[in-house]
Design an enzyme around this catalytic site. Structure first.
Site, PDB file in Angstrom:
ATOM      1  N   ASP A   1      -2.632  24.241 -15.747  1.00 45.61           N
ATOM      2  CA  ASP A   1      -2.249  23.231 -14.768  1.00 45.61           C
ATOM      3  C   ASP A   1      -1.435  22.171 -15.514  1.00 45.61           C
ATOM      4  OD1 ASP A   1      -2.386  21.675 -12.287  1.00 45.61           O
ATOM      5  OD2 ASP A   1      -3.787  20.409 -13.388  1.00 45.61           O
TER       6      ASP A   1
ATOM      7  N   ASP B   1      -0.635  18.309 -14.157  1.00 53.59           N
ATOM      8  CA  ASP B   1      -1.178  16.951 -13.979  1.00 53.59           C
ATOM      9  C   ASP B   1      -2.653  16.910 -14.329  1.00 53.59           C
ATOM     10  OD1 ASP B   1       0.771  14.962 -12.813  1.00 53.59           O
ATOM     11  OD2 ASP B   1       1.121  16.672 -11.492  1.00 53.59           O
TER      12      ASP B   1
ATOM     13  N   ASP C   1      -8.074  20.716 -14.407  1.00 56.58           N
ATOM     14  CA  ASP C   1      -8.851  19.473 -14.352  1.00 56.58           C
ATOM     15  C   ASP C   1      -9.414  19.184 -12.976  1.00 56.58           C
ATOM     16  OD1 ASP C   1      -6.864  16.777 -13.310  1.00 56.58           O
ATOM     17  OD2 ASP C   1      -6.165  18.847 -13.344  1.00 56.58           O
TER      18      ASP C   1
END
Length: 224
Positions: free
Chosen positions: A12, A14, A170
């Site tokens: 991922d 961000d 996250d």
């Protein structure tokens, strides 16, 4: 090794490669505040983090026509890019991990629900855009995260099998997406707790890429 059975690391962007969540939070509050929504860190983690703009628009701007939702969320992304410019720093240990993967010939793919201009800005700002074989954008597919399709597409472009891959995420929706694709997923604790990430399906969590447990886990799966 048979075609499609290769290794890969999938990331991922961000909150995983760079800790950008506080900037997203500020941008969402700026554009959704006038519509009666206020977010703190906890609510951001539950209701915004990792979700596509289309699903955010459906939930928080249901009173607006589709074209207006797109304009409002487009303004959020413009404001985010304005805020984040010059503030993009890698999560500790990231560059060393990318170096190790490069030396081993393991392809890397970015998999995100962010709009492509955001993804490209962040990868460019980190100086690592050239190191990724592809950037998979959830909104450019039939389904974004938490559906497994973005990570299945990441595996496809990397020529990898789920059993020989590791994902780094996250958000709850991101962990759910990667694990639904059958990929061992490490939750990055830039925003959520270990318990939150494991509850979503992560097999381990780490605060940074130089965490010894993360390094050992990746080395074991990659056999390097």
């Amino acid at each position: 090794m048979l075609q499609g059975q290769g290794k890969a690391l999938l990331f991922d962007i961000d909150g995983t490669l760079a800790d950008t969540d506080p900037i997203h939070l500020a941008a969402f509050n700026r554009v959704l505040g006038p519509h009666g929504h206020a977010f703190d860190h906890a609510r951001f983690g539950r209701e915004l983090q990792g979700f596509s703009n289309a699903s955010i628009g459906e939930r928080f701007l249901a009173h607006e026509p589709l074209a207006r939702r797109a304009l409002i969320l487009g303004e959020k992304e413009r404001f985010f890019r304005e805020l984040v410019s010059g503030q993009i720093k890698p999560v500790p240990g990231l560059l060393a991990l990318l170096d190790r993967a490069d030396r081993a010939g393991v392809p890397m793919v970015a998999v995100t629900n962010a709009p492509r201009p955001n993804a490209e800005l962040l990868l460019s700002g980190l100086g690592i855009a050239h190191r990724f074989k592809a950037v998979v954008i959830g909104d450019e597919l039939a389904h974004g995260k938490p559906h497994p399709l973005p990570y299945l597409e990441g595996l496809r472009v990397a020529g990898a099998s789920a059993a020989n891959a590791v994902a780094f995420e996250d958000s709850r929706s991101g962990v759910q997406s990667a694990t639904a694709a059958g990929i061992a997923t490490v939750g990055m604790r830039t925003g959520l707790s270990h318990d939150d990430l494991v509850a979503a399906g992560a097999i381990a969590s780490a605060r940074a890429f130089d965490d010894p447990e993360l390094i050992g886990l990746v080395a074991s799966i990659m056999a390097w």
